[in-house]
Design an enzyme around this catalytic site. Structure first.
Site, short mmCIF file in Angstrom:
data_model
loop_
_atom_site.label_atom_id
_atom_site.label_comp_id
_atom_site.label_asym_id
_atom_site.label_seq_id
_atom_site.Cartn_x
_atom_site.Cartn_y
_atom_site.Cartn_z
N VAL A 17 0.84 -1.20 0.00
CA VAL A 17 0.00 0.00 0.00
C VAL A 17 0.88 1.25 0.00
O VAL A 17 1.87 1.32 0.73
CB VAL A 17 -0.93 -0.01 1.24
CG1 VAL A 17 -1.57 1.35 1.46
CG2 VAL A 17 -2.02 -1.07 1.07
N GLU A 70 -2.68 -2.80 -2.67
CA GLU A 70 -4.07 -3.24 -2.48
C GLU A 70 -5.01 -2.08 -2.78
O GLU A 70 -4.86 -0.99 -2.23
CB GLU A 70 -4.28 -3.72 -1.04
CG GLU A 70 -5.73 -4.11 -0.77
CD GLU A 70 -6.01 -4.37 0.70
OE1 GLU A 70 -5.17 -4.04 1.56
OE2 GLU A 70 -7.09 -4.91 0.98
N CYS A 117 -3.85 -9.45 4.86
CA CYS A 117 -3.45 -8.22 5.54
C CYS A 117 -4.12 -8.10 6.91
O CYS A 117 -5.35 -8.11 7.01
CB CYS A 117 -3.81 -7.00 4.69
SG CYS A 117 -3.23 -5.47 5.43
#
Ligand SMILES: Cc1cc2nc3c(=O)[nH]c(=O)nc-3n(C[C@H](O)[C@H](O)[C@H](O)COP(=O)(O)O)c2cc1C
Length: 166
Positions: free
Chosen positions: A20, A43, A116
């Site tokens: 990210v 993501e 995650c």
């Protein structure tokens, strides 16, 4: 994960992990320059992607997925098309499929984040939360089977070979 199993073998490959705020197009192209075989985007959340329009950017020679506020949520280009895996955050098979259809012609594979542990991901039932709720997994299973069937219709670039949904 859905990939073209012929052109995207993962054996002995150098892969840029999904990150990210890091795995944007400049970083992915740099990783390819330095020898990466496969690169993941950061993501990206399904609801955000579903607000986006696909725009061909003639100035930069990129394909941009642009939000209503004109922010570019996902940018990609021809050079990485056969190497880039699109990772999404989702907790809904139908939304995941809609996002997959939105990006299918511009990426080499589609990955759903199921690992995650950060609140960013888990708060909406995404990421690791998908694995920690057995009841939800049970509910998602039929939707996933349905998605598998529909996924066969997706057109990913590369040779025509059986698709893998891992
Ligand atoms: C800044 C940062 C952002 C990350 N974002 C994601 C992400 O969006 N999706 C994901 O699956 N993993 C994400 N990760 C995890 C990494 O992809 C990777 O699995 C993790 O850093 C372990 O890699 P290593 O074993 O090479 O150290 C992130 C990691 C870092 C450090």
């Amino acid at each position: 994960m859905l990939v073209n199993s012929f052109s995207l073998c993962y054996h002995n490959k150098l892969i840029l992990a999904p990150m990210v705020r890091v795995g944007t197009l400049p970083m992915r192209l740099l990783a390819l320059d330095y020898g990466a075989d496969i690169v993941y985007c950061e993501e990206l959340i399904d609801l955000k992607m579903l607000q986006c329009k696909r725009v061909v950017n003639e100035v930069l020679s990129t394909v941009d997925f642009v939000a209503p506020d004109d922010r570019v949520v996902f940018r990609t280009c021809k050079r990485e098309q056969s190497r880039v895996i699109f990772q999404m955050g989702t907790s809904d098979a139908e939304r995941a499929l809609a996002v997959a259809r939105l990006v299918e012609n511009d990426v080499a594979g589609i990955d759903v984040n199921m690992g995650c542990p950060k609140e960013y991901s888990t708060k909406g039932g995404m990421g690791a939360a998908l694995l920690s709720d057995p009841d939800k997994i049970e509910k998602v299973r039929p939707a996933r089977e349905k998605a598998e069937v529909l996924m066969q219709e997706l057109e990913l670039p590369g040779p025509s070979t059986p698709l893998l949904w891992i």
